[in-house]
Design a protein around this motif. Structure first.
Motif, PDB file in Angstrom:
ATOM      1  N   GLY A 196      14.043  -5.350 -13.842  1.00  0.00           N
ATOM      2  CA  GLY A 196      14.047  -4.254 -14.807  1.00  0.00           C
ATOM      3  C   GLY A 196      12.693  -3.793 -15.298  1.00  0.00           C
ATOM      4  N   ALA A 197      11.603  -4.325 -14.754  1.00  0.00           N
ATOM      5  CA  ALA A 197      10.277  -3.910 -15.216  1.00  0.00           C
ATOM      6  C   ALA A 197      10.026  -2.437 -14.907  1.00  0.00           C
ATOM      7  CB  ALA A 197       9.193  -4.781 -14.585  1.00  0.00           C
ATOM      8  N   GLY A 198      10.417  -2.007 -13.737  1.00  0.00           N
ATOM      9  CA  GLY A 198      10.264  -0.595 -13.384  1.00  0.00           C
ATOM     10  C   GLY A 198      11.133   0.288 -14.255  1.00  0.00           C
ATOM     11  N   THR A 199      12.345  -0.158 -14.489  1.00  0.00           N
ATOM     12  CA  THR A 199      13.278   0.592 -15.335  1.00  0.00           C
ATOM     13  C   THR A 199      12.713   0.748 -16.741  1.00  0.00           C
ATOM     14  OG1 THR A 199      15.104  -0.380 -14.080  1.00  0.00           O
ATOM     15  CG2 THR A 199      15.659   0.691 -16.164  1.00  0.00           C
ATOM     16  N   PHE A 257       1.858   7.011 -30.500  1.00  0.00           N
ATOM     17  CA  PHE A 257       2.268   5.736 -29.927  1.00  0.00           C
ATOM     18  C   PHE A 257       1.105   5.200 -29.125  1.00  0.00           C
ATOM     19  CE2 PHE A 257       3.330   9.002 -26.894  1.00  0.00           C
ATOM     20  CZ  PHE A 257       2.807   8.506 -25.726  1.00  0.00           C
ATOM     21  N   SER A 258       1.165   3.947 -28.798  1.00  0.00           N
ATOM     22  CA  SER A 258       0.156   3.381 -27.916  1.00  0.00           C
ATOM     23  C   SER A 258       0.833   3.066 -26.581  1.00  0.00           C
ATOM     24  CB  SER A 258      -0.471   2.132 -28.529  1.00  0.00           C
ATOM     25  OG  SER A 258       0.519   1.206 -28.879  1.00  0.00           O
ATOM     26  N   LEU A 259       0.044   3.034 -25.550  1.00  0.00           N
ATOM     27  CA  LEU A 259       0.592   2.721 -24.237  1.00  0.00           C
ATOM     28  C   LEU A 259       1.229   1.337 -24.259  1.00  0.00           C
ATOM     29  CD1 LEU A 259      -2.109   3.947 -21.696  1.00  0.00           C
ATOM     30  CD2 LEU A 259       0.202   4.838 -21.997  1.00  0.00           C
ATOM     31  N   PRO A 260       2.306   1.169 -23.538  1.00  0.00           N
ATOM     32  CA  PRO A 260       2.923  -0.157 -23.451  1.00  0.00           C
ATOM     33  C   PRO A 260       1.975  -1.151 -22.780  1.00  0.00           C
ATOM     34  CG  PRO A 260       4.406   1.549 -22.617  1.00  0.00           C
ATOM     35  CD  PRO A 260       3.072   2.195 -22.833  1.00  0.00           C
ATOM     36  N   ASP A 261       2.208  -2.402 -23.027  1.00  0.00           N
ATOM     37  CA  ASP A 261       1.465  -3.478 -22.373  1.00  0.00           C
ATOM     38  C   ASP A 261       2.192  -3.766 -21.055  1.00  0.00           C
ATOM     39  OD1 ASP A 261       0.439  -5.880 -21.452  1.00  0.00           O
ATOM     40  OD2 ASP A 261       0.315  -6.787 -23.437  1.00  0.00           O
ATOM     41  N   PHE A 262       1.699  -3.199 -19.977  1.00  0.00           N
ATOM     42  CA  PHE A 262       2.389  -3.294 -18.699  1.00  0.00           C
ATOM     43  C   PHE A 262       2.357  -4.703 -18.118  1.00  0.00           C
ATOM     44  CE2 PHE A 262       1.196   1.133 -19.253  1.00  0.00           C
ATOM     45  CZ  PHE A 262       2.445   1.719 -19.186  1.00  0.00           C
ATOM     46  N   GLU A 263       1.361  -5.468 -18.465  1.00  0.00           N
ATOM     47  CA  GLU A 263       1.335  -6.869 -18.036  1.00  0.00           C
ATOM     48  C   GLU A 263       2.462  -7.638 -18.725  1.00  0.00           C
ATOM     49  OE1 GLU A 263      -1.698 -10.665 -17.960  1.00  0.00           O
ATOM     50  OE2 GLU A 263      -2.524  -8.645 -17.791  1.00  0.00           O
ATOM     51  N   ASP A 264       2.668  -7.375 -20.004  1.00  0.00           N
ATOM     52  CA  ASP A 264       3.751  -8.013 -20.751  1.00  0.00           C
ATOM     53  C   ASP A 264       5.117  -7.609 -20.185  1.00  0.00           C
ATOM     54  OD1 ASP A 264       4.716  -9.642 -23.012  1.00  0.00           O
ATOM     55  OD2 ASP A 264       5.438  -7.724 -23.801  1.00  0.00           O
ATOM     56  N   ILE A 265       5.271  -6.336 -19.854  1.00  0.00           N
ATOM     57  CA  ILE A 265       6.526  -5.880 -19.248  1.00  0.00           C
ATOM     58  C   ILE A 265       6.776  -6.627 -17.945  1.00  0.00           C
ATOM     59  CG2 ILE A 265       7.634  -3.918 -18.090  1.00  0.00           C
ATOM     60  CD1 ILE A 265       6.385  -2.117 -20.269  1.00  0.00           C
ATOM     61  N   ALA A 266       5.738  -6.760 -17.116  1.00  0.00           N
ATOM     62  CA  ALA A 266       5.880  -7.458 -15.843  1.00  0.00           C
ATOM     63  C   ALA A 266       6.304  -8.912 -16.056  1.00  0.00           C
ATOM     64  CB  ALA A 266       4.575  -7.395 -15.057  1.00  0.00           C
ATOM     65  N   VAL A 267       5.714  -9.578 -17.040  1.00  0.00           N
ATOM     66  CA  VAL A 267       6.040 -10.977 -17.303  1.00  0.00           C
ATOM     67  C   VAL A 267       7.457 -11.108 -17.863  1.00  0.00           C
ATOM     68  CG1 VAL A 267       5.478 -12.978 -18.756  1.00  0.00           C
ATOM     69  CG2 VAL A 267       3.651 -11.701 -17.590  1.00  0.00           C
ATOM     70  N   ARG A 268       7.794 -10.325 -18.878  1.00  0.00           N
ATOM     71  CA  ARG A 268       9.105 -10.432 -19.522  1.00  0.00           C
ATOM     72  C   ARG A 268      10.265 -10.085 -18.595  1.00  0.00           C
ATOM     73  NH1 ARG A 268       9.581  -9.887 -25.416  1.00  0.00           N
ATOM     74  NH2 ARG A 268       7.560 -10.358 -26.314  1.00  0.00           N
TER      75      ARG A 268
END
Length: 75
Positions: free
Chosen positions: A49-52, A5-16
């Motif tokens: 929910g970004a942390g979750t 797998f590749s690491l998630p895009d944490f910037e995208d998670i923060a925005v979404r």
């Protein structure tokens, strides 16, 4: 690390998720869950929910069994 797998895009998670923290914090939450032993991870204060999402992805990518339990008092 478990599985390809590749690491998630944490910037995208923060925005979404309308995250209130820096993407580096969400990456650290992911790493913490990834390295945690099997079991429950409890989060107090879900907000958007970004942390979750980061915790759940870390747990999932680790291949360990466990759950993320989160609570928020709401508004």
């Amino acid at each position: 690390m478990a599985g390809p797998f590749s690491l998630p895009d944490f910037e995208d998670i923060a925005v979404r998720c309308a995250g209130m923290l820096a993407p580096a914090i969400y990456r650290r939450l992911y790493e913490t869950a990834f390295n945690a032993p099997d079991g429950f991870i409890v989060e107090i204060g879900t907000a958007g929910g970004a942390g979750t999402a980061s915790l759940a992805l870390g747990l999932q990518h680790s291949g360990k069994s466990g759950r993320v339990v989160t609570v928020d008092r709401g508004r």
